[in-house]
Design a protein around this motif. Structure first.
Motif, PDB file in Angstrom:
ATOM      1  N   SER A  69      -3.366  -0.522   0.274  1.00 34.84           N
ATOM      2  CA  SER A  69      -4.600  -1.056  -0.316  1.00 34.84           C
ATOM      3  C   SER A  69      -4.931  -0.450  -1.676  1.00 34.84           C
ATOM      4  N   THR A  70      -4.230   0.612  -2.084  1.00 26.51           N
ATOM      5  CA  THR A  70      -4.318   1.110  -3.463  1.00 26.51           C
ATOM      6  C   THR A  70      -2.895   1.309  -3.959  1.00 26.51           C
ATOM      7  N   PHE A  71      -2.732   1.275  -5.275  1.00 21.58           N
ATOM      8  CA  PHE A  71      -1.378   1.165  -5.805  1.00 21.58           C
ATOM      9  C   PHE A  71      -1.196   2.045  -7.039  1.00 21.58           C
ATOM     10  N   VAL A  72      -0.260   2.982  -6.953  1.00 24.67           N
ATOM     11  CA  VAL A  72       0.107   3.821  -8.089  1.00 24.67           C
ATOM     12  C   VAL A  72       1.582   3.589  -8.384  1.00 24.67           C
ATOM     13  N   ALA A  73       1.885   3.190  -9.605  1.00 20.47           N
ATOM     14  CA  ALA A  73       3.275   2.949  -9.981  1.00 20.47           C
ATOM     15  C   ALA A  73       4.012   4.274 -10.138  1.00 20.47           C
ATOM     16  N   THR A  97      -4.550   6.536  -4.615  1.00 20.84           N
ATOM     17  CA  THR A  97      -3.235   7.140  -4.847  1.00 20.84           C
ATOM     18  C   THR A  97      -2.172   6.560  -3.929  1.00 20.84           C
ATOM     19  N   GLY A  98      -2.357   5.315  -3.494  1.00 16.22           N
ATOM     20  CA  GLY A  98      -1.424   4.710  -2.562  1.00 16.22           C
ATOM     21  C   GLY A  98      -0.097   4.335  -3.199  1.00 16.22           C
ATOM     22  N   ALA A  99       0.924   4.233  -2.359  1.00 16.11           N
ATOM     23  CA  ALA A  99       2.281   3.951  -2.834  1.00 16.11           C
ATOM     24  C   ALA A  99       2.451   2.466  -3.147  1.00 16.11           C
ATOM     25  N   LEU A 100       3.031   2.189  -4.287  1.00 18.20           N
ATOM     26  CA  LEU A 100       3.347   0.817  -4.665  1.00 18.20           C
ATOM     27  C   LEU A 100       4.687   0.381  -4.081  1.00 18.20           C
ATOM     28  N   THR A 101       5.554   1.330  -3.830  1.00 14.25           N
ATOM     29  CA  THR A 101       6.894   1.011  -3.341  1.00 14.25           C
ATOM     30  C   THR A 101       6.880   0.763  -1.829  1.00 14.25           C
ATOM     31  N   TYR A 140       2.628  -4.478   4.089  1.00 10.37           N
ATOM     32  CA  TYR A 140       1.571  -5.445   3.824  1.00 10.37           C
ATOM     33  C   TYR A 140       0.741  -4.952   2.636  1.00 10.37           C
ATOM     34  N   PHE A 141       0.754  -5.712   1.555  1.00  9.30           N
ATOM     35  CA  PHE A 141       0.003  -5.352   0.355  1.00  9.30           C
ATOM     36  C   PHE A 141      -1.271  -6.191   0.320  1.00  9.30           C
ATOM     37  N   ILE A 142      -2.415  -5.521   0.385  1.00 11.40           N
ATOM     38  CA  ILE A 142      -3.699  -6.209   0.511  1.00 11.40           C
ATOM     39  C   ILE A 142      -4.185  -6.682  -0.856  1.00 11.40           C
ATOM     40  N   ASN A 143      -4.382  -8.005  -0.974  1.00 15.92           N
ATOM     41  CA  ASN A 143      -4.961  -8.621  -2.180  1.00 15.92           C
ATOM     42  C   ASN A 143      -4.223  -8.236  -3.459  1.00 15.92           C
ATOM     43  N   PHE A 144      -2.952  -7.982  -3.347  1.00 20.91           N
ATOM     44  CA  PHE A 144      -2.155  -7.579  -4.513  1.00 20.91           C
ATOM     45  C   PHE A 144      -1.707  -8.823  -5.279  1.00 20.91           C
ATOM     46  N   SER A 158      -9.196   2.755  -0.609  1.00 10.55           N
ATOM     47  CA  SER A 158      -8.211   3.326   0.310  1.00 10.55           C
ATOM     48  C   SER A 158      -8.614   3.073   1.760  1.00 10.55           C
ATOM     49  N   HIS A 159      -9.900   3.215   2.058  1.00 14.14           N
ATOM     50  CA  HIS A 159     -10.388   2.963   3.417  1.00 14.14           C
ATOM     51  C   HIS A 159     -10.246   1.498   3.811  1.00 14.14           C
ATOM     52  N   PHE A 160     -10.105   0.635   2.818  1.00 18.96           N
ATOM     53  CA  PHE A 160      -9.963  -0.792   3.110  1.00 18.96           C
ATOM     54  C   PHE A 160      -8.735  -1.057   3.979  1.00 18.96           C
ATOM     55  N   SER A 161      -7.721  -0.219   3.850  1.00 22.72           N
ATOM     56  CA  SER A 161      -6.535  -0.364   4.703  1.00 22.72           C
ATOM     57  C   SER A 161      -6.889  -0.091   6.163  1.00 22.72           C
ATOM     58  N   ILE A 162      -7.774   0.891   6.396  1.00 16.52           N
ATOM     59  CA  ILE A 162      -8.205   1.205   7.766  1.00 16.52           C
ATOM     60  C   ILE A 162      -8.949   0.016   8.359  1.00 16.52           C
TER      61      ILE A 162
END
Length: 360
Positions: A248-252, A267-271, A278-282, A300-304
Motif C-alpha cells: 500500500s506504499t511504494f519506495v523505488a 516505506t513499502g516495497a515496490l518490488t 497485490y498492489f493497492i490503487n497503484f 501503510s495501515h491501509f494494507s491492514i
C-alpha cells in the motif's frame, strides 16, 4: 548526520552532567546502539548469532551497521486470543491442540497499530481457531535515553531487532508444534511493515534449526527501507508454502533517492516478492491511499484494513500492473488468498476508502 551526532552528544553529555547531581549513572540509560556502528557479529542464548545489518547505502544516517539488542530488551510477548462468546486470552500453553493458529506481528512503532490489528484479529478469528498477538514494542521503537525514542534514527536499530524477533517467533512456532500438537500447515504468519519482515527471519530460523515450514504467510506493506541495498532480505517466496504480499506504499529501489524515506511512514516495497503481490490503487496511490491526506501511518495501515476486509469476504476489482496509467480496472473481482486462487503474480487492485465498511 551532523545534527544527529550533535543530538547524541548532547544527550550523552546531559546524562553525564545529571549523574553526580542525582547520585546515579544515567549514562547507563543511553542506548548507544542507535548511533554506534556494530561491525562484528553478536550472539545471544536461544537465538544464535547475527551478522551486522549493513546500512552503508544510507548516506548521512547512522549507523553504518546495526546489530539487534539482546532479546530481554525487546519486550517480546505472546498473547493467545480466541473468541467464545467473548474474547479470551491465554499464553502459548493455552493453545488448543490440533487447531489452526494465526500470528499477528505489528511493525515499526507498533503502538500505533493496535487498533488496526484488532480489526485484523476480528477477521482472522473467522478463519482460525486462535490468534497469537506478538508484542515487541521496545524493539519496534527503541529508546535513545530515559526510555525516550527518537523516531527516524531508531528505525535502523528496529530493523536489526526484527531479525532477533523473527527468531524468537520461530522458537515459539517450534514450541506449539511440539508441545501443542499444531500442524505447521495450519500456522499462518501475518505481519505488517517491519513485522512483515520478521516473517522471513522466522522462516529462515525454523527451516535451519527445526526443519519446519509454516503453511502460509501474509506480508502487509513490508518495509523496503532499510532492506533495499542491505545484506538482509524482504519476506517473500519460500518463507511459507504460500506467501501473499499486500502493498500500500511504494519506495523505488533507487540508491540515495530512496533513503530520504527512511524516517517516513511510507516505506513499502515496490518490488514483488511473493507468490501473489497485490498492489493497492497503484500507481494512483503513489502519494496517499484514499482518505489518508498525508496522515502519518495511514497509507501503510491501509494494507491492514484491506486484508481485514478480504477476511470479511470483500473482493476487489483488478487490472494488470503496468506502466499504462490509462488502463482501467476490470469488473473481475478477486479475494486476497492464494491458497484459494493459486499464485497470481503481480496484480493491481482497486480499494475504496474505508474498505471494511464499503463491503460489509
Amino acid at each position: 548526520m551532523v545534527k544527529f551526532a550533535r543530538l547524541s552528544f548532547f544527550l550523552f553529555s546531559l546524562a553525564a552532567l545529571v549523574s553526580p547531581i542525582f547520585g546515579q549513572d544515567y549514562s547507563a540509560y543511553l542506548n548507544n546502539r542507535i548511533f554506534q556502528p556494530c561491525m562484528k557479529p553478536v550472539c545471544y542464548d536461544d537465538v544464535g548469532c547475527f551478522q551486522p545489518f549493513k546500512l552503508q547505502a544510507y548516506l548521512g544516517l547512522p549507523p553504518v551497521a546495526a546489530c539487534p539488542q539482546p532479546p530481554d530488551e525487546l519486550g517480546v510477548e505472546f498473547k493467545v486470543m480466541r473468541y467464545n462468546n467473548s474474547y479470551e486470552f491465554f499464553n502459548l500453553f493455552g493453545i488448543s491442540p490440533n487447531s489452526s493458529v494465526a500470528y499477528v506481528i505489528p511493525g515499526y512503532r507498533s503502538e500505533h497499530t493496535e487498533l488496526f490489528n484488532m480489526e485484523l484479529v476480528d477477521g482472522l478469528l473467522k478463519h482460525y481457531d486462535q490468534i497469537v498477538l506478538v508484542r515487541w514494542d521496545l524493539g519496534a521503537n527503541p529508546s535513545l535515553l530515559f526510555d525516550i525514542p527518537v523516531t527516524r534514527y531508531n528505525k535502523f536499530l528496529a530493523a536489526a531487532n526484527s531479525e532477533a524477533v523473527g527468531r524468537i517467533i520461530g522458537n515459539s512456532i517450534d514450541f506449539i508444534v511440539n508441545n501443542r500438537s499444531i500442524n505447521p500447515d495450519n500456522i499462518t504468519l501475518v505481519g505488517h511493515g517491519l513485522g512483515g519482515n520478521t516473517i522471513h527471519f522466522a522462516a529462515d530460523w525454523i527451516k535451519e534449526k527445526y526443519n519446519l515450514t509454516v503453511g502460509k504467510a501474509v506480508v502487509l506493506d513490508p518495509d523496503a527501507i532499510p532492506f533495499y541495498f542491505s545484506n538482509k532480505k524482504i519476506s517473500g517466496k519460500g518463507d511459507a508454502k504460500i506467501v501473499d504480499v499486500i502493498h500500500s506504499t511504494f519506495v523505488a529501489p533507487v540508491p540515495v533517492l530512496g533513503q530520504r524515506f527512511a524516517g517516513n511512514t511510507k516505506t513499502g516495497a515496490l518490488t514483488p516478492t511473493g507468490d501473489s503481490d497485490y498492489f493497492i490503487n497503484f500507481p494512483d496511490s503513489w502519494n496517499d491511499q484514499p482518505g489518508c491526506d498525508g496522515l502519518e501511518f495511514c497509507s501503510s495501515h491501509f494494507s491492514i484494513m484491506t486484508f481485514a476486509a478480504s477476511l470479511h469476504g470483500c473482493r476487489f476489482e483488478t487490472k494488470p500492473c503496468s506502466s499504462n496509467i490509462f488502463q482501467r480496472f476490470t469488473s473481475k473481482e478477486v479475494g486476497l488468498d492464494s491458497s484459494q486462487t493459486g499464485p497470481q503474480g503481480r496484480i493491481c487492485i482497486k480499494v475504496s476508502e474505508k474498505p471494511i465498511k464499503r463491503c460489509s
